[in-house]
Design a protein around this motif. Structure first.
Motif, short mmCIF file in Angstrom:
data_model
loop_
_atom_site.label_atom_id
_atom_site.label_comp_id
_atom_site.label_asym_id
_atom_site.label_seq_id
_atom_site.Cartn_x
_atom_site.Cartn_y
_atom_site.Cartn_z
N ASP A 1 33.27 40.73 34.03
CA ASP A 1 32.14 40.90 34.94
C ASP A 1 32.38 40.24 36.30
N ASP A 2 32.99 39.08 36.32
CA ASP A 2 33.23 38.39 37.59
C ASP A 2 34.28 39.13 38.43
N ALA A 3 35.30 39.62 37.77
CA ALA A 3 36.33 40.39 38.48
C ALA A 3 35.73 41.65 39.11
N GLU A 4 34.87 42.32 38.36
CA GLU A 4 34.24 43.54 38.88
C GLU A 4 33.34 43.23 40.07
N ALA A 5 32.62 42.11 40.02
CA ALA A 5 31.75 41.74 41.13
C ALA A 5 32.55 41.51 42.40
N LEU A 6 33.70 40.86 42.27
CA LEU A 6 34.54 40.61 43.44
C LEU A 6 35.14 41.91 43.97
N ALA A 7 35.51 42.81 43.07
CA ALA A 7 36.07 44.10 43.50
C ALA A 7 35.03 44.92 44.26
N PHE B 1 43.22 38.08 34.72
CA PHE B 1 43.99 37.98 33.49
C PHE B 1 43.30 37.10 32.47
N ASP B 2 43.69 37.31 31.22
CA ASP B 2 43.21 36.49 30.12
C ASP B 2 44.32 36.41 29.09
N SER C 1 41.64 44.36 26.60
CA SER C 1 41.31 45.71 26.13
C SER C 1 39.82 45.98 26.27
N TRP C 2 39.02 44.98 26.00
CA TRP C 2 37.56 45.08 26.11
C TRP C 2 37.18 45.35 27.57
N CYS C 3 37.81 44.64 28.50
CA CYS C 3 37.56 44.87 29.94
C CYS C 3 37.85 46.32 30.30
N GLN C 4 38.98 46.81 29.85
CA GLN C 4 39.39 48.16 30.21
C GLN C 4 38.49 49.22 29.58
N GLU C 5 37.94 48.91 28.42
CA GLU C 5 36.98 49.82 27.80
C GLU C 5 35.64 49.80 28.53
N ARG C 6 35.22 48.62 28.96
CA ARG C 6 33.93 48.49 29.65
C ARG C 6 33.98 49.12 31.04
N VAL D 1 40.32 46.93 39.38
CA VAL D 1 40.86 45.61 39.10
C VAL D 1 42.17 45.73 38.33
N ASN D 2 43.15 44.93 38.69
CA ASN D 2 44.42 44.87 37.96
C ASN D 2 44.27 43.86 36.83
N TYR D 3 43.90 44.34 35.64
CA TYR D 3 43.77 43.47 34.47
C TYR D 3 45.11 43.36 33.76
N PHE D 4 45.45 42.16 33.31
CA PHE D 4 46.65 42.02 32.49
C PHE D 4 46.52 40.83 31.55
N VAL D 5 47.24 40.91 30.45
CA VAL D 5 47.30 39.80 29.50
C VAL D 5 48.27 38.77 30.06
N GLY D 6 47.80 37.56 30.25
CA GLY D 6 48.65 36.54 30.85
C GLY D 6 48.35 35.15 30.36
#
Length: 225
Positions: free
Chosen positions: A80-86, A95-96, A103-108, A114-119
């Protein structure tokens, strides 16, 4: 969620973190929290399904320049915070350590920019160092044991670019005595490490939430000079 259920969830989190630490794995329990939730965000105690209120308040009171600017969200959770900034115009990386969370972020947010990645915070690509105009850190530091505190603060600070802003949300303790946890609130001595790493404290806001009497929360704004 009822108070009894909330207390049960909190106790579960403490037990998971304690067990993980006993295995000398300070971060392994995060993935367990997300997998055990089975798609129910109410079972992730830090998930709000909306922008964190302290971030939203800051964005409204002190609107940052976003055009052509980059941002990164540390331990992004459900996004949610990443989306607000975008939405404000930042080019956002988030990242998380939990694959399930990402995966949950990408589904939501299937159409997210946003460039989401596992990190892993302690094993990030060196190209990310001093690369961001805005870094948001919300309660990741306090979730990790004190023996990792200096390293955690150093790694987070290293992401802030020239004249960049770091916004930190954390619990605060007014003593240097080691606290019980998790979470492990930050002390003044620990916070001073940000300034030792070249980040000037620009603003400090204090919050005490109604449902958490006696627990002091800080929102700190730093800037690389």
């Amino acid at each position: 969620m009822s108070e009894n259920n909330l207390e049960t969830l909190r106790n579960k989190i403490v037990d998971l973190a304690t067990e993980s630490l006993q295995k000398d794995d300070a971060t392994g329990w995060f993935e367990t929290v997300y997998t055990d939730a089975k798609g129910d965000s109410s079972q992730v105690p830090w998930a709000k399904s909306t922008t964190h209120p302290y971030l939203q308040d800051w964005l409204e009171k002190y609107p940052p320049q976003t055009e052509g600017k980059t941002a990164i969200v540390i331990g992004c959770g459900l996004g949610d915070d990443a989306e607000a900034l975008a939405k404000l115009g930042f080019k956002v990386t988030a990242f998380d350590i939990s694959p399930t969370a990402i995966s949950w972020c990408q589904e939501r947010f299937p159409d997210s920019e946003v460039n989401y990645f596992v990190g892993d915070l302690f094993n990030l690509d060196s190209s990310l160092q001093q690369s961001f105009d805005f870094v948001f850190e919300c309660r990741t530091i306090q979730a990790l044991p004190l023996k990792m505190r200096s390293q955690t603060i150093e790694v987070i600070s290293s992401l802030v670019g020239e004249k960049g802003i770091l916004l930190v949300v954390t619990r605060y303790r007014d003593s240097e005595t080691e606290p019980d946890g998790p979470p492990w609130p930050l002390s003044e001595g620990e916070l001073s490490q940000f300034q030792q790493l070249g980040l000037e404290e620009i603003r400090r806001d204090t919050f005490i939430e109604e449902d958490k009497p006696g627990i002091v929360q800080l929102r700190l704004q730093y800037q690389r000079s």
